[in-house]
Design a protein around this motif. Sequence first.
Motif, PDB file in Angstrom:
ATOM      1  N   LYS A   1       3.363   5.953   4.875  1.00 18.66           N
ATOM      2  CA  LYS A   1       2.384   5.999   5.900  1.00 18.66           C
ATOM      3  C   LYS A   1       1.224   6.787   5.633  1.00 18.66           C
ATOM      4  O   LYS A   1       1.260   7.524   4.892  1.00 18.66           O
ATOM      5  N   ILE A   2       0.062   6.407   6.042  1.00 18.81           N
ATOM      6  CA  ILE A   2      -1.328   6.917   6.022  1.00 18.81           C
ATOM      7  C   ILE A   2      -1.813   6.783   7.273  1.00 18.81           C
ATOM      8  O   ILE A   2      -1.750   6.093   8.001  1.00 18.81           O
TER       9      ILE A   2
ATOM     10  N   ASN B   1      -0.633  -2.958   8.381  1.00 15.98           N
ATOM     11  CA  ASN B   1      -0.310  -2.726   7.122  1.00 15.98           C
ATOM     12  C   ASN B   1      -1.300  -3.050   5.872  1.00 15.98           C
ATOM     13  O   ASN B   1      -1.915  -3.990   5.956  1.00 15.98           O
ATOM     14  N   VAL B   2      -1.409  -2.029   5.049  1.00 13.93           N
ATOM     15  CA  VAL B   2      -2.539  -2.048   4.200  1.00 13.93           C
ATOM     16  C   VAL B   2      -1.791  -2.092   2.772  1.00 13.93           C
ATOM     17  O   VAL B   2      -0.710  -1.393   2.461  1.00 13.93           O
ATOM     18  N   GLN B   3      -2.754  -2.360   1.645  1.00 17.11           N
ATOM     19  CA  GLN B   3      -2.259  -2.142   0.327  1.00 17.11           C
ATOM     20  C   GLN B   3      -3.058  -0.806  -0.043  1.00 17.11           C
ATOM     21  O   GLN B   3      -4.180  -0.654   0.090  1.00 17.11           O
TER      22      GLN B   3
ATOM     23  N   VAL C   1     -11.539  10.176   4.251  1.00 12.79           N
ATOM     24  CA  VAL C   1     -10.340  11.084   3.982  1.00 12.79           C
ATOM     25  C   VAL C   1      -9.196  10.286   4.823  1.00 12.79           C
ATOM     26  O   VAL C   1      -9.286   9.463   5.751  1.00 12.79           O
ATOM     27  N   VAL C   2      -7.980  10.444   4.247  1.00 14.72           N
ATOM     28  CA  VAL C   2      -6.690  10.021   4.891  1.00 14.72           C
ATOM     29  C   VAL C   2      -5.720  11.164   4.719  1.00 14.72           C
ATOM     30  O   VAL C   2      -5.668  12.086   3.995  1.00 14.72           O
ATOM     31  N   ALA C   3      -4.952  11.040   5.642  1.00 17.27           N
ATOM     32  CA  ALA C   3      -3.732  11.932   5.764  1.00 17.27           C
ATOM     33  C   ALA C   3      -2.487  11.097   5.200  1.00 17.27           C
ATOM     34  O   ALA C   3      -2.291  10.072   5.628  1.00 17.27           O
ATOM     35  N   VAL C   4      -2.016  11.998   4.629  1.00 18.90           N
ATOM     36  CA  VAL C   4      -0.549  11.280   3.699  1.00 18.90           C
ATOM     37  C   VAL C   4       0.556  12.268   3.488  1.00 18.90           C
ATOM     38  O   VAL C   4       0.382  13.349   4.302  1.00 18.90           O
TER      39      VAL C   4
ATOM     40  N   VAL D   1       0.785  -0.721  -3.352  1.00 22.67           N
ATOM     41  CA  VAL D   1       1.987  -0.316  -2.761  1.00 22.67           C
ATOM     42  C   VAL D   1       1.556  -0.787  -1.156  1.00 22.67           C
ATOM     43  O   VAL D   1       0.549  -0.297  -0.803  1.00 22.67           O
ATOM     44  N   THR D   2       2.435  -1.385  -0.291  1.00 23.27           N
ATOM     45  CA  THR D   2       2.142  -1.564   0.983  1.00 23.27           C
ATOM     46  C   THR D   2       2.811  -0.400   1.637  1.00 23.27           C
ATOM     47  O   THR D   2       3.782   0.136   1.595  1.00 23.27           O
ATOM     48  N   PHE D   3       1.703   0.134   2.678  1.00 26.30           N
ATOM     49  CA  PHE D   3       1.937   1.151   3.595  1.00 26.30           C
ATOM     50  C   PHE D   3       1.467   0.893   4.811  1.00 26.30           C
ATOM     51  O   PHE D   3       0.581  -0.367   5.330  1.00 26.30           O
ATOM     52  N   SER D   4       1.923   1.427   5.909  1.00 20.86           N
ATOM     53  CA  SER D   4       1.676   1.256   7.412  1.00 20.86           C
ATOM     54  C   SER D   4       0.353   2.326   7.724  1.00 20.86           C
ATOM     55  O   SER D   4       0.612   3.500   7.184  1.00 20.86           O
ATOM     56  N   SER D   5      -0.593   1.761   8.234  1.00 20.53           N
ATOM     57  CA  SER D   5      -1.810   2.615   8.518  1.00 20.53           C
ATOM     58  C   SER D   5      -1.917   2.739   9.837  1.00 20.53           C
ATOM     59  O   SER D   5      -1.782   2.026  10.676  1.00 20.53           O
TER      60      SER D   5
END
Length: 396
Positions: free
Chosen positions: A371-372, A389-391, A332-335, A300-304
């Motif tokens: 978003k991440i 933009n990342v997958q 680690v990522v914030a979601v 899924v495409t997210f804005s990072s």
Amino acid sequence: MKKLFSNAFSGKRLIMSIVSMILLVGVVSAAAYELTKTSVTLVINGEEMTLKTHAKTVDELMLENDILVGEHDFIEPSLDSRLTNDLNVAWIPAKLVYLTNNGEKLPVWTTSHTIQELITELNLEVGEHDKIQPSFETALVEDMQITYESAFAVTLYSDGEEKEVWTTSTTVADFLEAEDIILGELDRVEPSQGEIVKANTNINIVRVQKVTDVVEEGINFATVTRNDNSLTRGTEREVQSGQKGKVAKHYEVILENGKEVSRELVKTETIQESKDRIVAVGTKQIVQPVSRGGTPGDWVTFSSTAYTAYCNGCSGVTSTGLNLRTNPDKNVVAVDPNVIPLGSIIEIRYNGRILGQYRAADTGGAIQGRKIDIFMPERSDALRWGRKNVQVRIVK
């Protein structure tokens, strides 16, 4: 009768004449005896007396005056010298004194009058730091006890100073007393006070102090978690902020010559109690783990964006309690927990290349929807990342 009286008178005159003749001869003989005497001056310990004597030698003169000259006495001229008119005969009787020279006691016969003269007589060199008792000016008497101690140099270390000291002390205790050095209750001296002092001995005065040092230290707070079924499982909410406590530690510190040599903790006093950090942990089951992010396994495409543990307003601790400052190597990522559940493992792909697997362990006010925010240890890396933009797909 007249003739008889005349004969008697003539006999008396003859007797008187004989007596007179005898007296005259005696007087003449006595005068002649006196005239044949030798006149000498006898000097005894500096006191002069004039004598007339028929003695032929000095020895006879001394015996004639009941003077027995000992072998250590001073007599001049010598006993076998012949007497002549106006001869001066000097006699100084010797005295027996006892000289203790650096601990060795010796009997000394001397005709000196003072200790100064005795020192000269013995060719004894007394330095300015040497000690002799009684003093130089003291008159010698029979059986006098005289003590001589030669001084030697030692090195004294005291109160931050080093100096050479001349002394006649035999022990360290004697040296301290002679130099008016007073030791405190805790002070010590090296070598110990009973040790013998010799030339080139190093004497070290160690000043010892016992002081109290109070050090304030912080106490870390504990993090307490509480289950909360009103929160979605995998999410957390801080209910109460933690606050560090403070204690005062009292140390007994020993200083030697101003330098610390030991430290012992004797008392700990609490100044301020710490306050626990309370975190509510969600226990509510999620029926749809991903509401808008697709099913697990789908890209899924997210804005990072990217962040660090030291950004403005950041504590460095994630919402799930992970300290990123002490764990900078964690991926680690914030979601948004409503899109990707906290605790999930996700993969991130950028320009067809897999960047790696990351744990959804943090949240953020601006992280909503698809978003991440990717954690990066270095601020420069986070700035270079910017916004891309990342997958994303959920692995588990």
